[in-house]
Write a protein that holds these residues in place. Sequence first.
Motif, short mmCIF file in Angstrom:
data_model
loop_
_atom_site.label_atom_id
_atom_site.label_comp_id
_atom_site.label_asym_id
_atom_site.label_seq_id
_atom_site.Cartn_x
_atom_site.Cartn_y
_atom_site.Cartn_z
N LYS A 1 0.85 -1.18 0.00
CA LYS A 1 0.00 0.00 0.00
C LYS A 1 0.89 1.24 0.00
CE LYS A 1 -3.80 2.27 2.42
NZ LYS A 1 -4.64 2.26 3.63
N TYR B 1 -3.05 3.80 -2.92
CA TYR B 1 -3.17 2.77 -3.95
C TYR B 1 -2.35 1.55 -3.52
CZ TYR B 1 1.34 4.54 -5.77
OH TYR B 1 2.64 4.94 -5.92
N TYR B 2 -2.69 0.41 -4.09
CA TYR B 2 -1.99 -0.84 -3.80
C TYR B 2 -1.29 -1.27 -5.08
CZ TYR B 2 -4.79 -1.15 0.45
OH TYR B 2 -5.36 -0.90 1.66
N TYR B 3 -0.09 -1.84 -4.94
CA TYR B 3 0.65 -2.22 -6.13
C TYR B 3 1.50 -3.46 -5.89
CZ TYR B 3 4.73 -0.09 -3.92
OH TYR B 3 5.75 0.21 -3.05
N GLY C 1 -3.89 8.10 -9.40
CA GLY C 1 -3.12 7.00 -8.82
C GLY C 1 -2.17 6.37 -9.82
N LEU D 1 -1.91 -2.82 -10.26
CA LEU D 1 -2.23 -1.64 -9.47
C LEU D 1 -3.72 -1.67 -9.12
CD1 LEU D 1 -1.40 1.30 -8.59
CD2 LEU D 1 -1.93 2.00 -10.92
N LEU E 1 -6.61 0.84 -7.60
CA LEU E 1 -6.88 2.25 -7.28
C LEU E 1 -8.23 2.40 -6.61
CD1 LEU E 1 -5.78 3.97 -10.62
CD2 LEU E 1 -4.47 3.74 -8.51
N LEU F 1 -8.59 7.93 -6.19
CA LEU F 1 -7.39 8.02 -7.03
C LEU F 1 -7.66 7.54 -8.45
CD1 LEU F 1 -4.67 6.75 -4.53
CD2 LEU F 1 -5.00 9.09 -5.37
N ALA F 2 -8.94 7.24 -8.74
CA ALA F 2 -9.32 6.75 -10.06
C ALA F 2 -10.35 7.70 -10.67
CB ALA F 2 -9.84 5.32 -9.97
#
Length: 177
Positions: free
Chosen positions: A63, A68-70, A122, A138, A140, A144-145
């Motif tokens: 995170k 956002y997570y990636y 994001g 990714l 979002l 963030l989207a």
Amino acid sequence: MALIRILVVVLVTIGFFNGCKEKPREKKQVTKDMLLEMNKKMVSAEVKVIEQYIADNHLDMTKSGTGYYYQINKPGVGDSIRHQDAVKLAYTTSLLDGTICYSSATDGFMQFTVGKAQVEAGLEQFVQHLQQGAIAKLILPPYLAHGIAGDGNKIPKLAIIVMDIEVLEVQTSQSLP
């Protein structure tokens, strides 16, 4: 004397009707604090949904500080993408239920200049951690989207989106005309 009686009756009647009037209700004002609290609750609920998706799909994601997570599946080579660099991506954008919204296979490659607000906030933040050739996933959250409105086409309002991306090409801002 009759005039005084009439005047008293009129005054009493006016007083009676004025006394029976419903008091105006106080409108509850939406304050900045109330909006912040509502936003915190919404973001908290989104985080739970995203983290459940990550667990259900056995993903190993990180995170970011902005939310956002990636997951970088393959690192790229060269310098990281920077502000004002032109980027070309192969991508698939889908919803958490697997519905594919957009894909370079059907819609063409995504091309944008970092810092020009041409793509999701994001995504623009995340690509600056990648290099040419990188492959990543990714997730979002809506803020963030595409936010509360969606994109007006295939992405609904308040949608969490999943993007699988590959950085195909990077033109550094120094090499752009």
